[in-house]
Design a protein around this motif. Structure first.
Motif, PDB file in Angstrom:
ATOM      1  N   LEU A 106      10.788  -0.741  -8.332  1.00 62.08           N
ATOM      2  CA  LEU A 106      11.265  -0.669  -6.950  1.00 62.08           C
ATOM      3  C   LEU A 106      10.090  -0.384  -6.032  1.00 62.08           C
ATOM      4  O   LEU A 106       9.341   0.565  -6.256  1.00 62.08           O
ATOM      5  N   LYS A 107       9.938  -1.199  -4.979  1.00 58.59           N
ATOM      6  CA  LYS A 107       8.886  -0.962  -3.990  1.00 58.59           C
ATOM      7  C   LYS A 107       9.532  -0.381  -2.745  1.00 58.59           C
ATOM      8  O   LYS A 107      10.498  -0.941  -2.207  1.00 58.59           O
ATOM      9  N   MET A 108       8.990   0.747  -2.300  1.00 55.87           N
ATOM     10  CA  MET A 108       9.500   1.385  -1.084  1.00 55.87           C
ATOM     11  C   MET A 108       8.391   1.387  -0.039  1.00 55.87           C
ATOM     12  O   MET A 108       7.302   1.908  -0.288  1.00 55.87           O
TER      13      MET A 108
ATOM     14  N   THR B 184      -5.096  -5.690  -6.912  1.00 51.70           N
ATOM     15  CA  THR B 184      -5.756  -6.467  -5.856  1.00 51.70           C
ATOM     16  C   THR B 184      -5.060  -6.343  -4.509  1.00 51.70           C
ATOM     17  O   THR B 184      -5.684  -6.504  -3.481  1.00 51.70           O
ATOM     18  N   ASP B 185      -3.735  -6.095  -4.499  1.00 53.25           N
ATOM     19  CA  ASP B 185      -2.958  -6.296  -3.273  1.00 53.25           C
ATOM     20  C   ASP B 185      -3.273  -7.687  -2.706  1.00 53.25           C
ATOM     21  O   ASP B 185      -3.459  -7.851  -1.496  1.00 53.25           O
ATOM     22  N   HIS B 186      -3.359  -8.667  -3.595  1.00 57.04           N
ATOM     23  CA  HIS B 186      -3.598 -10.067  -3.201  1.00 57.04           C
ATOM     24  C   HIS B 186      -2.551 -10.455  -2.158  1.00 57.04           C
ATOM     25  O   HIS B 186      -1.365 -10.517  -2.451  1.00 57.04           O
TER      26      HIS B 186
ATOM     27  N   ALA C 111       0.636   2.992  -4.088  1.00 55.13           N
ATOM     28  CA  ALA C 111      -0.123   1.747  -3.945  1.00 55.13           C
ATOM     29  C   ALA C 111      -1.364   1.969  -3.081  1.00 55.13           C
ATOM     30  O   ALA C 111      -1.400   2.870  -2.230  1.00 55.13           O
ATOM     31  N   HIS C 112      -2.360   1.143  -3.337  1.00 54.93           N
ATOM     32  CA  HIS C 112      -3.582   0.999  -2.509  1.00 54.93           C
ATOM     33  C   HIS C 112      -4.032   2.253  -1.759  1.00 54.93           C
ATOM     34  O   HIS C 112      -4.015   2.301  -0.532  1.00 54.93           O
ATOM     35  N   VAL C 113      -4.466   3.246  -2.508  1.00 50.21           N
ATOM     36  CA  VAL C 113      -5.044   4.464  -1.923  1.00 50.21           C
ATOM     37  C   VAL C 113      -6.385   4.109  -1.276  1.00 50.21           C
ATOM     38  O   VAL C 113      -7.211   3.412  -1.884  1.00 50.21           O
TER      39      VAL C 113
ATOM     40  N   PRO D 236      -0.964  -5.232 -10.933  1.00 50.03           N
ATOM     41  CA  PRO D 236       0.366  -4.718 -10.579  1.00 50.03           C
ATOM     42  C   PRO D 236       0.743  -4.880  -9.110  1.00 50.03           C
ATOM     43  O   PRO D 236       1.800  -4.390  -8.706  1.00 50.03           O
ATOM     44  N   HIS D 237      -0.094  -5.554  -8.311  1.00 48.01           N
ATOM     45  CA  HIS D 237       0.204  -5.626  -6.872  1.00 48.01           C
ATOM     46  C   HIS D 237      -0.225  -6.974  -6.299  1.00 48.01           C
ATOM     47  O   HIS D 237      -1.369  -7.153  -5.883  1.00 48.01           O
ATOM     48  N   VAL D 238       0.717  -7.927  -6.289  1.00 43.37           N
ATOM     49  CA  VAL D 238       0.411  -9.292  -5.852  1.00 43.37           C
ATOM     50  C   VAL D 238       1.503  -9.782  -4.894  1.00 43.37           C
ATOM     51  O   VAL D 238       2.698  -9.622  -5.169  1.00 43.37           O
ATOM     52  N   HIS D 239       1.079 -10.360  -3.776  1.00 46.47           N
ATOM     53  CA  HIS D 239       2.024 -11.000  -2.847  1.00 46.47           C
ATOM     54  C   HIS D 239       1.988 -12.505  -3.090  1.00 46.47           C
ATOM     55  O   HIS D 239       1.018 -13.176  -2.753  1.00 46.47           O
ATOM     56  N   VAL D 240       3.072 -12.989  -3.679  1.00 48.34           N
ATOM     57  CA  VAL D 240       3.137 -14.397  -4.092  1.00 48.34           C
ATOM     58  C   VAL D 240       3.438 -15.315  -2.905  1.00 48.34           C
ATOM     59  O   VAL D 240       3.056 -16.475  -2.898  1.00 48.34           O
TER      60      VAL D 240
END
Ligand SMILES: [Zn+2]
Length: 359
Positions: free
Chosen positions: A95-97, A234-236, A153-155, A10-14
């Protein structure tokens, strides 16, 4: 051979649009498939950021042409786009804040700018918060006041996971994710498990990530409260080695191809169960982000295969990994996505454009 459902990240930077020298919709979805991930949710802080209909279409047009696995695209909350993004909610992952410092169009300088987003974004659609430490407490208060779900996200800190645990016990609608690098790396040592080896000539820029790597005490608290976490993510966030080794190294690690080997190694060590992996990488993300099931989709993993993680074997464009040289157990052999073999024995078989927008 272990058979698992296709994983959801659920957390990828393309990095597309705008920074395709780091990654694009083609290479990121190759990395996903090689890692056993069949669906990615893409973050909106691209160049330009995805924050209205035109920029959403820009990202989705590239994704449609290039993606090899399934996907959805997040919208970013800005100071004056609450009505626009609420109207686009059903076309987006959510929505990402960015509640802590960020720049440009997604900058939210004070809490009055959070209010219209919490008031307007549909309660049935996910809001994901980048919020660290006390900012996270403010974000959870907003979830309580507006009586709507938020996903943190990412605790990475003990104080954060203990607060989320307390909020959940009070019935506040908060869910959260943890990244492998926050579970397996600490600020003091890149290889707390003792299984890894620090890379030759590793620069300090290669350890830059947000949230930062935490203390051993924080990392232990994350493991002790693993049942509070809903998802692995992953927060890739790929950057090239040249960028990471520069004077101003940008924060972020690639992670799609190391997620499952690291988790399976933890299973082998008795720190996790296979059911934890399925719950936190498939069942819970599907529920939290309202994602459809992927029919005829599974991955086959050789859980006995032992090997070293090597960036040279990865599909991400960025060309490095913080886990270089780590010994892991568990290798993805085959990925079947909607009835078609998409990856097998180190080869990507799904074509560009095979990936579907799940929204
Ligand atoms: Zn991120």
């Amino acid at each position: 051979m272990l058979k698992l459902p296709g994983l959801i990240d659920p957390h990828v930077h393309v990095r597309e649009p705008g920074q395709t020298h780091k990654e694009d919709w083609d290479t990121v979805t190759q990395a996903a498939l090689a890692g056993g991930v069949t669906m990615v949710l893409a973050m909106p802080n691209t160049k330009p950021p995805i924050f209205d209909e035109a920029t959403l279409n820009l990202a989705l047009t590239s994704a449609k042409q290039k993606a090899r696995c399934d996907y959805a695209q997040f919208l970013g909350a800005g100071p004056d786009n609450a009505d626009k993004v609420a109207a686009l909610a059903d076309k987006a992952a959510g929505l990402k804040m960015y509640l802590d410092s960020t720049f440009g169009e997604l900058r939210l300088d004070d809490m009055t700018l959070w209010m219209p987003h919490f008031a307007n974004f549909p309660k049935s659609a996910p809001i994901v918060l980048h919020s660290e430490s006390r900012t996270m407490a403010a974000g959870i208060l907003f979830a309580a006041i507006y009586d709507r779900p938020v996903h943190i996200a990412h605790v990475s800190l003990k104080e954060e996971i203990l607060l989320i645990k307390a909020a959940k016990e009070k019935g506040i609608k908060v869910t959260c994710e943890v990244c492998p690098h926050h579970l397996f790396l600490t600020a003091e040592s890149p290889s707390p498990s003792g299984r890894g080896a620090r890379g030759e000539g590793e620069s300090s820029g290669r350890r830059e990530v947000r949230p930062r790597l935490a203390t051993k005490e924080d990392v232990e608290a994350l493991w002790q409260n693993l049942d509070v976490f809903d998802c692995f993510a992953t927060d890739h966030a790929p950057h090239t080695l040249e960028e990471k080794d520069s004077e101003n190294p940008p924060p972020g690690f690639p992670g799609l191809e190391t997620l499952l080997p690291l988790l399976l190694t933890a299973v082998d060590d008795g720190r996790l169960t296979i059911d934890d992996v399925i719950q936190k990488s498939v069942v819970n993300p599907r529920k939290i982000f309202n994602l459809p099931e992927q029919p005829e989709t599974w991955i086959e993993v050789d859980e006995t295969a032992e090997y070293e993680i090597k960036a040279a074997n990865q599909f991400t464009r960025c060309g490095w990994t913080p886990f270089e040289g780590w010994k892991v157990k568990g290798k993805v052999r085959k990925v079947v996505l909607r009835g078609k073999t998409a990856f097998e024995d180190g080869k990507i078989l799904a074509e560009q454009g095979y990936g579907m927008n799940v929204r």
